[in-house]
Design an enzyme around this catalytic site. Structure first.
Site, PDB file in Angstrom:
ATOM      1  N   HIS A 143      41.974  -3.448 -29.642  1.00 47.70           N
ATOM      2  CA  HIS A 143      43.222  -2.893 -29.115  1.00 47.70           C
ATOM      3  C   HIS A 143      43.253  -1.401 -29.465  1.00 47.70           C
ATOM      4  O   HIS A 143      43.830  -0.997 -30.468  1.00 47.70           O
ATOM      5  CB  HIS A 143      44.425  -3.616 -29.721  1.00 47.70           C
ATOM      6  CG  HIS A 143      45.732  -3.281 -29.080  1.00 47.70           C
ATOM      7  ND1 HIS A 143      46.758  -4.188 -28.987  1.00 47.70           N
ATOM      8  CD2 HIS A 143      46.197  -2.142 -28.505  1.00 47.70           C
ATOM      9  CE1 HIS A 143      47.794  -3.625 -28.390  1.00 47.70           C
ATOM     10  NE2 HIS A 143      47.471  -2.373 -28.086  1.00 47.70           N
ATOM     11  N   GLU A 203      42.705  -4.961 -25.227  1.00 41.77           N
ATOM     12  CA  GLU A 203      44.162  -5.019 -25.121  1.00 41.77           C
ATOM     13  C   GLU A 203      44.739  -3.608 -25.109  1.00 41.77           C
ATOM     14  O   GLU A 203      44.168  -2.686 -25.709  1.00 41.77           O
ATOM     15  CB  GLU A 203      44.769  -5.749 -26.325  1.00 41.77           C
ATOM     16  CG  GLU A 203      44.297  -7.164 -26.528  1.00 41.77           C
ATOM     17  CD  GLU A 203      44.919  -7.792 -27.762  1.00 41.77           C
ATOM     18  OE1 GLU A 203      44.863  -9.037 -27.860  1.00 41.77           O
ATOM     19  OE2 GLU A 203      45.435  -7.067 -28.626  1.00 41.77           O
ATOM     20  N   HIS A 233      49.013 -13.698 -31.703  1.00 39.64           N
ATOM     21  CA  HIS A 233      49.906 -12.980 -32.616  1.00 39.64           C
ATOM     22  C   HIS A 233      50.418 -13.936 -33.703  1.00 39.64           C
ATOM     23  O   HIS A 233      51.193 -14.845 -33.433  1.00 39.64           O
ATOM     24  CB  HIS A 233      51.094 -12.325 -31.918  1.00 39.64           C
ATOM     25  CG  HIS A 233      51.643 -11.170 -32.731  1.00 39.64           C
ATOM     26  ND1 HIS A 233      51.248  -9.868 -32.532  1.00 39.64           N
ATOM     27  CD2 HIS A 233      52.494 -11.137 -33.773  1.00 39.64           C
ATOM     28  CE1 HIS A 233      51.860  -9.073 -33.394  1.00 39.64           C
ATOM     29  NE2 HIS A 233      52.617  -9.830 -34.167  1.00 39.64           N
TER      30      HIS A 233
END
Length: 240
Positions: free
Chosen positions: A43, A70, A190
């Site tokens: 990310h 991401e 998450h």
């Protein structure tokens, strides 16, 4: 079969603390694959506080499983992913100064924008996934953008797991069924961990992939990365 993608941002954070190349992010990604990871997630954020643009290009040449990038689809992010062409891009509505991803997309308010981004990814042969809360109507709207998958934001599940795991997982089951009925795949991520993942996987009727970083790296400090990946793969073993 649900696949495990290991998010290696925390390894880059550790490396950046000293300004050298220890630990080596690319070597760690290769080792994770050799130890059983079925994908690698990064990310990259605008401030490059962990994964850097250079890392993304370096990883492109060595990852042999599935590369998932991401990020918030800013012009800079889109320029990066369209050059790298990973297997999957996960669209996350992070502010530039966000510490971590803290919510899913308001797909209704961003429908035209997300549709345009998904179209650009598809034209480049990149699978798209939209990060959303486990809300049935939001999932249906995400499918209408043309996205290939949704990624369900699992922090609310993790937060509610200890108190009432059945209640915590129920919205995710409904969202997963809605996604399947709309013809798109389901990812999740998450705050999933060795504590809560097996139950989540057991209850989810359709789950293509989980992306896990923070908990996995923390657990690896005690268990070692090989044993940790082994346990995650066991938690995701095919249901009987």
């Amino acid at each position: 079969m649900t696949t495990l993608s290991v998010n290696i941002n925390k390894i880059a954070t550790l490396r950046n603390a000293r300004g050298e190349n220890v630990p080596d992010v690319c070597k760690f990604a290769e080792d994770c694959e050799a130890l059983g990871a079925q994908g690698i997630t990064v990310h990259p954020r605008p401030d490059e506080r962990h994964i850097r643009r250079k890392d993304v290009f370096d990883l492109r040449g060595i990852i042999r499983t599935e590369f998932n990038i991401e990020g918030n689809p800013t012009p800079e992010f889109m320029e990066l992913v369209l050059r790298v062409r990973p297997a999957q891009v996960t669209l996350v509505p992070d502010a530039a100064d966000a510490i971590t991803s803290s919510d899913g997309w308001d797909v209704a308010a961003n429908f035209d924008f997300l549709t345009e981004v998904v179209d650009r990814l598809r034209e480049s042969g990149i699978r798209s996934s939209i990060f959303v809360r486990p809300d049935v109507e939001t999932v249906k709207l995400a499918a209408r953008t043309g996205a290939d998958r949704v990624e369900l934001y699992t922090k609310p599940y993790a937060d509610g797991y200890a108190a009432d795991r059945e209640k915590a997982v129920a919205p995710y089951v409904e969202a997963s069924i809605a996604a399947h009925n709309a013809g798109i795949g389901v990812n999740a991520g998450h705050d999933l961990s060795l504590e809560n993942l097996a139950f989540f996987h057991e209850k989810m009727p359709y789950l293509d992939e989980v992306s896990i970083g923070h908990a996995l790296i923390c657990e690896a400090l005690y268990l070692g990365i090989g044993e940790t990946i082994k346990r995650y793969r066991k938690a995701l073993a095919p249901k009987r």
